[in-house]
Scaffold this motif. Structure first.
Motif, PDB file in Angstrom:
ATOM      1  N   VAL A 176       0.931  -1.291  -0.153  1.00  0.00           N
ATOM      2  CA  VAL A 176      -0.053  -0.054   0.040  1.00  0.00           C
ATOM      3  C   VAL A 176       0.744   1.264   0.083  1.00  0.00           C
ATOM      4  CG1 VAL A 176      -1.861  -1.167   1.301  1.00  0.00           C
ATOM      5  CG2 VAL A 176      -0.370   0.028   2.682  1.00  0.00           C
ATOM      6  N   ALA A 177       0.275   2.388  -0.343  1.00  0.00           N
ATOM      7  CA  ALA A 177       0.812   3.555  -0.552  1.00  0.00           C
ATOM      8  C   ALA A 177      -0.258   4.654   0.070  1.00  0.00           C
ATOM      9  CB  ALA A 177       1.603   3.995  -1.701  1.00  0.00           C
ATOM     10  N   GLY A 178      -0.411   4.840   1.199  1.00  0.00           N
ATOM     11  CA  GLY A 178      -1.533   5.983   1.416  1.00  0.00           C
ATOM     12  C   GLY A 178      -2.824   5.222   1.657  1.00  0.00           C
ATOM     13  N   ARG A 179      -3.887   5.626   1.023  1.00  0.00           N
ATOM     14  CA  ARG A 179      -4.896   4.837   0.836  1.00  0.00           C
ATOM     15  C   ARG A 179      -4.934   4.014  -0.716  1.00  0.00           C
ATOM     16  NH1 ARG A 179      -7.275  10.049   1.842  1.00  0.00           N
ATOM     17  NH2 ARG A 179      -7.979  10.154   4.025  1.00  0.00           N
ATOM     18  N   GLU A 180      -3.804   4.023  -1.346  1.00  0.00           N
ATOM     19  CA  GLU A 180      -3.798   3.131  -2.537  1.00  0.00           C
ATOM     20  C   GLU A 180      -3.502   1.749  -2.415  1.00  0.00           C
ATOM     21  OE1 GLU A 180      -4.171   3.069  -6.977  1.00  0.00           O
ATOM     22  OE2 GLU A 180      -4.605   4.626  -5.325  1.00  0.00           O
ATOM     23  N   ARG A 181      -4.257   0.650  -2.545  1.00  0.00           N
ATOM     24  CA  ARG A 181      -3.796  -0.771  -2.545  1.00  0.00           C
ATOM     25  C   ARG A 181      -3.384  -1.469  -3.754  1.00  0.00           C
ATOM     26  NH1 ARG A 181      -8.659  -2.586   1.659  1.00  0.00           N
ATOM     27  NH2 ARG A 181      -8.502  -0.704   3.111  1.00  0.00           N
ATOM     28  N   THR A 206       6.396  -6.096   7.071  1.00  0.00           N
ATOM     29  CA  THR A 206       5.629  -4.731   6.955  1.00  0.00           C
ATOM     30  C   THR A 206       6.423  -3.582   6.145  1.00  0.00           C
ATOM     31  OG1 THR A 206       4.250  -5.214   9.099  1.00  0.00           O
ATOM     32  CG2 THR A 206       4.241  -2.975   8.315  1.00  0.00           C
ATOM     33  N   ARG A 207       7.591  -3.448   6.482  1.00  0.00           N
ATOM     34  CA  ARG A 207       8.526  -2.510   5.649  1.00  0.00           C
ATOM     35  C   ARG A 207       8.508  -2.968   4.466  1.00  0.00           C
ATOM     36  NH1 ARG A 207      12.129  -2.679  10.205  1.00  0.00           N
ATOM     37  NH2 ARG A 207      13.557  -3.980   9.026  1.00  0.00           N
ATOM     38  N   ALA A 208       8.672  -4.175   4.263  1.00  0.00           N
ATOM     39  CA  ALA A 208       8.947  -4.749   2.728  1.00  0.00           C
ATOM     40  C   ALA A 208       7.647  -4.307   2.013  1.00  0.00           C
ATOM     41  CB  ALA A 208       9.150  -6.129   2.654  1.00  0.00           C
ATOM     42  N   GLY A 209       6.534  -4.591   2.311  1.00  0.00           N
ATOM     43  CA  GLY A 209       5.412  -4.232   1.885  1.00  0.00           C
ATOM     44  C   GLY A 209       5.170  -2.673   1.584  1.00  0.00           C
ATOM     45  N   LEU A 210       5.534  -1.968   2.717  1.00  0.00           N
ATOM     46  CA  LEU A 210       5.134  -0.312   2.564  1.00  0.00           C
ATOM     47  C   LEU A 210       6.389   0.235   1.383  1.00  0.00           C
ATOM     48  CD1 LEU A 210       4.798   0.420   6.194  1.00  0.00           C
ATOM     49  CD2 LEU A 210       3.091   0.597   4.385  1.00  0.00           C
ATOM     50  N   ARG A 211       7.822  -0.573   1.742  1.00  0.00           N
ATOM     51  CA  ARG A 211       8.664   0.190   0.700  1.00  0.00           C
ATOM     52  C   ARG A 211       8.287  -0.295  -0.805  1.00  0.00           C
ATOM     53  NH1 ARG A 211      12.563  -1.836   3.541  1.00  0.00           N
ATOM     54  NH2 ARG A 211      12.834  -3.923   2.222  1.00  0.00           N
ATOM     55  N   LEU A 212       7.761  -1.371  -1.017  1.00  0.00           N
ATOM     56  CA  LEU A 212       7.314  -1.730  -2.590  1.00  0.00           C
ATOM     57  C   LEU A 212       6.238  -0.836  -2.638  1.00  0.00           C
ATOM     58  CD1 LEU A 212       7.259  -3.568  -5.137  1.00  0.00           C
ATOM     59  CD2 LEU A 212       5.950  -5.067  -3.867  1.00  0.00           C
ATOM     60  N   GLY A 213       5.168  -0.573  -1.872  1.00  0.00           N
ATOM     61  CA  GLY A 213       4.050   0.375  -2.008  1.00  0.00           C
ATOM     62  C   GLY A 213       4.689   1.840  -2.662  1.00  0.00           C
ATOM     63  N   GLU A 214       5.858   2.425  -1.602  1.00  0.00           N
ATOM     64  CA  GLU A 214       6.120   3.343  -2.127  1.00  0.00           C
ATOM     65  C   GLU A 214       6.843   3.517  -3.635  1.00  0.00           C
ATOM     66  OE1 GLU A 214       9.292   4.306   0.832  1.00  0.00           O
ATOM     67  OE2 GLU A 214       7.439   4.625   2.473  1.00  0.00           O
ATOM     68  N   VAL A 215       7.381   2.347  -3.905  1.00  0.00           N
ATOM     69  CA  VAL A 215       8.129   2.292  -5.344  1.00  0.00           C
ATOM     70  C   VAL A 215       7.034   2.266  -6.328  1.00  0.00           C
ATOM     71  CG1 VAL A 215       9.566   1.036  -6.833  1.00  0.00           C
ATOM     72  CG2 VAL A 215      10.155   1.263  -4.418  1.00  0.00           C
ATOM     73  N   LEU A 216       5.916   1.382  -5.987  1.00  0.00           N
ATOM     74  CA  LEU A 216       4.870   1.475  -7.160  1.00  0.00           C
ATOM     75  C   LEU A 216       3.883   2.844  -7.169  1.00  0.00           C
ATOM     76  CD1 LEU A 216       3.225  -2.062  -6.404  1.00  0.00           C
ATOM     77  CD2 LEU A 216       5.043  -1.529  -8.008  1.00  0.00           C
ATOM     78  N   ALA A 217       3.849   3.537  -6.037  1.00  0.00           N
ATOM     79  CA  ALA A 217       3.419   4.769  -6.081  1.00  0.00           C
ATOM     80  C   ALA A 217       3.971   5.602  -7.032  1.00  0.00           C
ATOM     81  CB  ALA A 217       3.095   5.341  -4.734  1.00  0.00           C
ATOM     82  N   GLU A 218       5.394   5.723  -6.858  1.00  0.00           N
ATOM     83  CA  GLU A 218       6.319   6.541  -7.651  1.00  0.00           C
ATOM     84  C   GLU A 218       6.212   6.152  -9.212  1.00  0.00           C
ATOM     85  OE1 GLU A 218      10.267   6.110  -6.474  1.00  0.00           O
ATOM     86  OE2 GLU A 218       9.941   6.912  -4.433  1.00  0.00           O
ATOM     87  N   LEU A 219       6.055   4.842  -9.523  1.00  0.00           N
ATOM     88  CA  LEU A 219       5.594   4.275 -10.736  1.00  0.00           C
ATOM     89  C   LEU A 219       4.496   4.986 -11.296  1.00  0.00           C
ATOM     90  CD1 LEU A 219       7.276   0.649 -10.621  1.00  0.00           C
ATOM     91  CD2 LEU A 219       8.275   2.966 -11.777  1.00  0.00           C
ATOM     92  N   THR A 220       3.442   4.955 -10.458  1.00  0.00           N
ATOM     93  CA  THR A 220       2.091   5.436 -11.078  1.00  0.00           C
ATOM     94  C   THR A 220       2.225   6.835 -11.123  1.00  0.00           C
ATOM     95  OG1 THR A 220       1.009   3.914  -9.623  1.00  0.00           O
ATOM     96  CG2 THR A 220      -0.173   5.624 -10.175  1.00  0.00           C
ATOM     97  N   ALA A 221       3.044   7.738 -10.542  1.00  0.00           N
ATOM     98  CA  ALA A 221       3.156   9.002 -10.475  1.00  0.00           C
ATOM     99  C   ALA A 221       3.635   9.398 -11.808  1.00  0.00           C
ATOM    100  CB  ALA A 221       3.643   9.861  -9.599  1.00  0.00           C
ATOM    101  N   ARG A 222       4.590   8.596 -12.314  1.00  0.00           N
ATOM    102  CA  ARG A 222       5.035   8.823 -13.505  1.00  0.00           C
ATOM    103  C   ARG A 222       4.643   8.285 -14.812  1.00  0.00           C
ATOM    104  NH1 ARG A 222       9.991   7.048 -10.537  1.00  0.00           N
ATOM    105  NH2 ARG A 222      10.037   5.248 -11.991  1.00  0.00           N
TER     106      ARG A 222
END
Length: 909
Positions: A176-181, A206-222
């Motif tokens: 996840v990243a924020g409310r994005e699943r 938990t950290r691994a899931g959040l870290r991946l969520g941040e990376v995917l959120a960055e990809l989404t933003a791009r």
């Protein structure tokens, strides 16, 4: 710095030996498919050094080499592969993966599978978010799940154990990243019976899931689409810690008797000091017999033919251990000093023995596979037993190298070894020649397999013919795929062997158990059909499913997936006297199996089958002697149906028929409730000058059961408008009926001119008299359209929202009492406020703001912001915008009701 090594075989070579075998054709292509492996150099979490190596793969794995339609972006692939491998390493697992949302609402796809072969785990590559599996629950709730052993898994997720009945632990973390699943990160590891998953490993996941969520959120933003379109990408996990491969070289001045060593060789030997040095500095590290071999190589270089030679020598390292070195001595040459020289290269593999040397001497056929199922080693006895050279086996997926391993029973044994990490033994019959005792010994980096012919069941075959150096060497020995093996013999047939009989029994039972558990949870005919698609088809390798239900003595198509266009048209609406297989199996009560479309065509020549291929199974759906319908299973290719498969399919259709019959009754009740609810909800709201009202209702999707949500607008005797919204506990006909009674009561009390507190108080007492134990929430608002004066009463219902004329929106603070139906003496205070011209009042039920795993306050805040953004939109469009997100969701656990009221200057509704 962490180094991760890939082992790459050249065609015709075996992993671990010195290079290609004699006669192998270097550079010969092994097939059209390629697999991506990830090699990472750098600290965990970094992307430095990510690269891809093309390897042979089974077609079920994604091949992201070059752009193609539907291929995920490379940045997404790298992020997922790195996250999976890092998570597995972080918590001591042996496999893992990432489930990612797909283009289909409510469906997650396995995007990356690390450390396991995709072919064996295809049935688990799709996961619907409404299923009772940990992956679905984690995605729905946003909360991690940690299962330490099979007992905890069975207690919390029995269907997981039914489908994968092996002892393993598993950890699941939301991505996840924020409310994005985005999906779910999964790691499998050895079980820890009786010991819960430790806090450190929970935190790492938990950290691994959040870290991946941040990376995917960055990809989404791009602008990168973060979703997975198809089959999983298979990723090899890094090998365990092994000594590094080291290289060294030397130059031996034969006349002077001195040797010059490079830095690499001196490091291997632990020899300090300058070069050159006496030849004894090298030969003293060799056993005498190996020293003689080295001198013989020197003499041979002086021969007239000038040929070189290769010697494998055992070298003593500084610690006294033996290391295998390969000395490649080339022809004598004359240096600048005019002396003859002998040059050589040494490779320290960091091992005390070479596997091929050791296992070739064992009286067993031995081969090894990595954790992706590819053959990495074959000894000579395996060549003789299978009648195939190593070059035809190495590097191929096991089920291609040994086609009989594609049999479901054998696949199940391999799954058991890969997941449980315990040795597995069973009997197999790869061909008519005889039975084999197969032992699987799993480890961190793969599985070693031992094949032993049963006594009297066929000896080893003659050695494979030697290959030459010409083009004929590229052609592997012919080895036609054998027929599927029969089931292993029972103990009565082979007393005392006990090999594989318990595993075979478990393998034959768990599929029906998994299907039965899933069917008990399916509520509607559509859900039953979806369960059959997800559980039954993968168990038998099917690709198509059609379910027909009986109505008015005709069969009508209720569900289908995968069939070619036109095939099912001829069966839809067929009467019970029609001569078609779907009708014949229902009227006779006997299943029909057709191994190919040609056989089906001969049995039913009037059916237009055209050029269709594959096998078909027609199964009757009969529940307790009552005909329900029929089922068609389709297969892409012709196939046989063993007696065991026919018996299991016939038994399972009884379960399916009972579930469908129950679902039909449920669907009928749901239809009655829907009709009742539709009749009770207002179809037209009153119109008043200066006041506009709009209502919306949306049923829930989970269970397809109607709820007790309602709204209404009543014009009172004094010309005011009463706005009411409520939510009855429960679902189904009873909830809809209670809702209708409450709505009628509120209308009666409002029309009689009672003040708001008395309307709610009277409705409360009525509910207690009607159905003790039933309760409901409600909000009643009396609005004077001329002055904008508002009197509001709440009974356990969510607070209304108010959008002011300036565009701001707030959550009102309306005094409230307990829910209706609990306390007959409850009091309900009145809150007074004024609705200004241009303001909008929003009443809603909790289904609009509740989300699984999320705080309801977040939903209320999201709705408030949306209401504020409606601006000057017409009230109907504003209502649609407020309902937009709920309409798009395919996973609504509750009904939703919305009522908007706006006060306009000189405008009506």
């Amino acid at each position: 710095m962490t180094a991760r090594t890939l082992r790459v075989n050249s065609p015709g070579s075996r992993v671990g030996d010195g290079g290609p075998r004699a006669g192998a054709a270097p550079g010969r292509r092994r097939g059209p498919h390629a697999r991506v492996e990830t090699c990472v150099s750098g600290p965990p979490g970094s992307r430095a050094g990510m690269r891809r190596v093309s390897r042979r793969a089974h077609p079920d794995c994604v091949t992201p080499h070059g752009p193609s339609p539907g291929t995920p972006p490379q940045a997404l692939i790298q992020a997922l592969a790195e996250a999976a491998t890092d998570a597995v390493e972080a918590v001591g697992g042996y496999a893992g993966g990432v489930y990612l949302r797909s283009g289909t609402p409510g469906l997650l796809r396995l995007s990356v599978l690390a450390g396991l072969p995709g072919e064996l785990f295809r049935p688990w590559s799709r996961m619907h978010t409404n299923r009772p599996f940990p992956i679905a629950e984690v995605h729905r709730s946003g909360q991690s799940v940690h299962l330490s052993d099979v007992e905890e898994s069975m207690r919390r997720f029995p269907q997981l154990v039914a489908s994968l009945p092996f002892p393993f632990g598993s950890l699941y973390s939301p991505v996840v990243a924020g409310r994005e699943r985005f999906g779910v990160l999964v790691v499998l590891r050895p079980p820890t019976p009786g010991l819960p998953v430790g806090a450190r490993d929970r935190e790492r996941m938990t950290r691994a899931g959040l870290r991946l969520g941040e990376v995917l959120a960055e990809l989404t933003a791009r602008g990168t689409g973060v979703w997975w379109p198809g089959d999983p990408l298979c990723v090899q996990l890094p090998s365990g810690a092994v000594p590094p491969v080291r290289f060294g070289s030397f130059d031996w001045d034969l006349a002077a008797g001195s040797v010059t060593m490079d830095d690499g060789l001196r490091a291997i030997l632990g020899v300090p000091g300058p070069s050159p040095m006496p030849i004894e500095a090298l030969t003293s590290r060799l056993d005498p017999e190996d020293g003689f071999a080295l001198w013989a190589a020197a003499r041979r270089t002086g021969a007239a033919d000038g040929g070189g030679s290769v010697r494998r020598l055992r070298l003593k390292g500084p610690d006294g251990g033996l290391h295998l070195l390969e000395v490649s001595a080339r022809s004598r040459f004359v240096g600048a000093d005019g002396h003859g020289h002998l040059a050589g290269a040494l490779v320290d593999l960091g091992t005390s023995l070479v596997g091929s040397d050791a296992t070739d001497r064992l009286p067993r056929a031995i081969l090894a596979i990595d954790r992706l199922g590819r053959v990495t080693y074959v000894n000579e006895r395996t060549e003789r037993l299978l009648g195939r050279p190593r070059g035809a086996l190495a590097g191929r997926p096991l089920w291609e190298a040994l086609p009989w391993f594609a049999h479901p029973f054998h696949e199940e044994q391999l799954r058991a070894a890969l997941l449980s990490t315990e040795p597995v033994r069973f009997l197999a019959r790869p061909e008519d020649g005889g039975w084999l005792s197969v032992s699987l010994h799993p480890g961190r980096d793969g599985v070693t397999m031992v094949l032993v012919p049963e006594e009297g069941q066929g000896a080893e075959q003659p050695p494979a013919p030697e290959t030459g150096t010409g083009s004929a060497a590229a052609s592997p020995v012919a080895f036609p795929p054998p027929p599927p093996p029969p089931p292993p013999p029972q103990p009565s047939e082979r007393a005392g062997d006990g090999l594989g009989t318990e595993a075979a029994r478990a393998a034959s039972l768990y599929r029906p158990v998994a299907l039965a558990i899933a069917l008990t949870e399916a509520m509607t005919a559509r859900q039953v059909s979806a369960v059959v698609t997800e559980e039954l088809l993968p168990a038998f390798g099917g690709r198509q499913l059609a379910i027909y239900l009986l109505s008015d003595r005709r069969l009508y198509l209720a569900w289908e997936t995968g069939f070619p266009p036109g095939f099912l048209d001829q069966f839809d609406g067929a009467a019970l006297d029609a001569h078609v297989p779907g009708v014949d199996v229902l009227t006779s009560g006997r299943a029909m199996f057709f191994e190919s479309m040609q056989i089906l065509g001969r049995a039913y020549p009037e059916l237009p089958l055209d050029a269709q291929t594959g096998a078909r199974a027609f199964l009757p759906l009969i529940a307790s002697g009552r005909p329900v319908g029929s089922c068609i299973l389709g297969f892409d290719r012709p196939r046989d149906f063993s007696p065991e498969e026919r018996a299991v399919l016939t038994a399972l259709t009884g379960l399916i028929a009972q579930a469908l019959e129950r679902a039909q009754r449920y669907d009928t009740e749901a239809a009655v409730a829907r009709g009742l609810q539709d009749a009770l909800l207002p179809h037209r709201l009153p119109v008043r000058e200066g006041l506009e009202t709009v209502g919306r209702y949306l049923p829930g999707t989970q269970g397809m059961d109607v709820g007790g949500d309602w709204y209404d607008v009543v014009e009172t005797a004094r010309g005011e408008l009463a706005l009411v919204i409520g939510d009855v506990q429960g679902h189904g006909v009873a909830a809809a009926a209670t809702m209708g009674q409450l709505r009628s009561a509120v209308r009666a009390f409002a029309l009689s001119g009672l003040p708001p507190q008395d309307v709610v108080r009277g409705t409360n007492r009525l509910l207690i008299d009607l159905d003790p134990g039933q309760f409901a929430s409600a909000c009643y608002v009396l609005l004077d359209a001329r002055t904008g004066e508002v009197q509001a009463v709440r009974a356990g219902h969510p607070q209304p929202l108010l959008r002011h004329p300036d565009g701001s929106a707030e959550l009102l603070d309306i005094a409230g009492g307990v829910v209706l139906g609990v306390d007959g003496r409850a009091a309900y205070p009145v809150t007074r406020l004024r609705l200004a011209e241009g303001a909008v009042l929003a009443l809603f039920t909790d289904g609009l703001v509740e989300r699984p795993g999320a705080d309801i306050d977040e939903g209320v805040e999201r709705l408030r912001r949306t209401l504020a953004s409606t601006g000057s939109l017409p009230l109907a469009e504003a209502a649609d915008r407020l309902m937009h997100e709920a309409v798009r969701s395919s996973d609504r656990p509750d009904d939703i009701a919305l009522l908007l009221a706006a006060r306009w200057r000189g405008r009506g509704g």
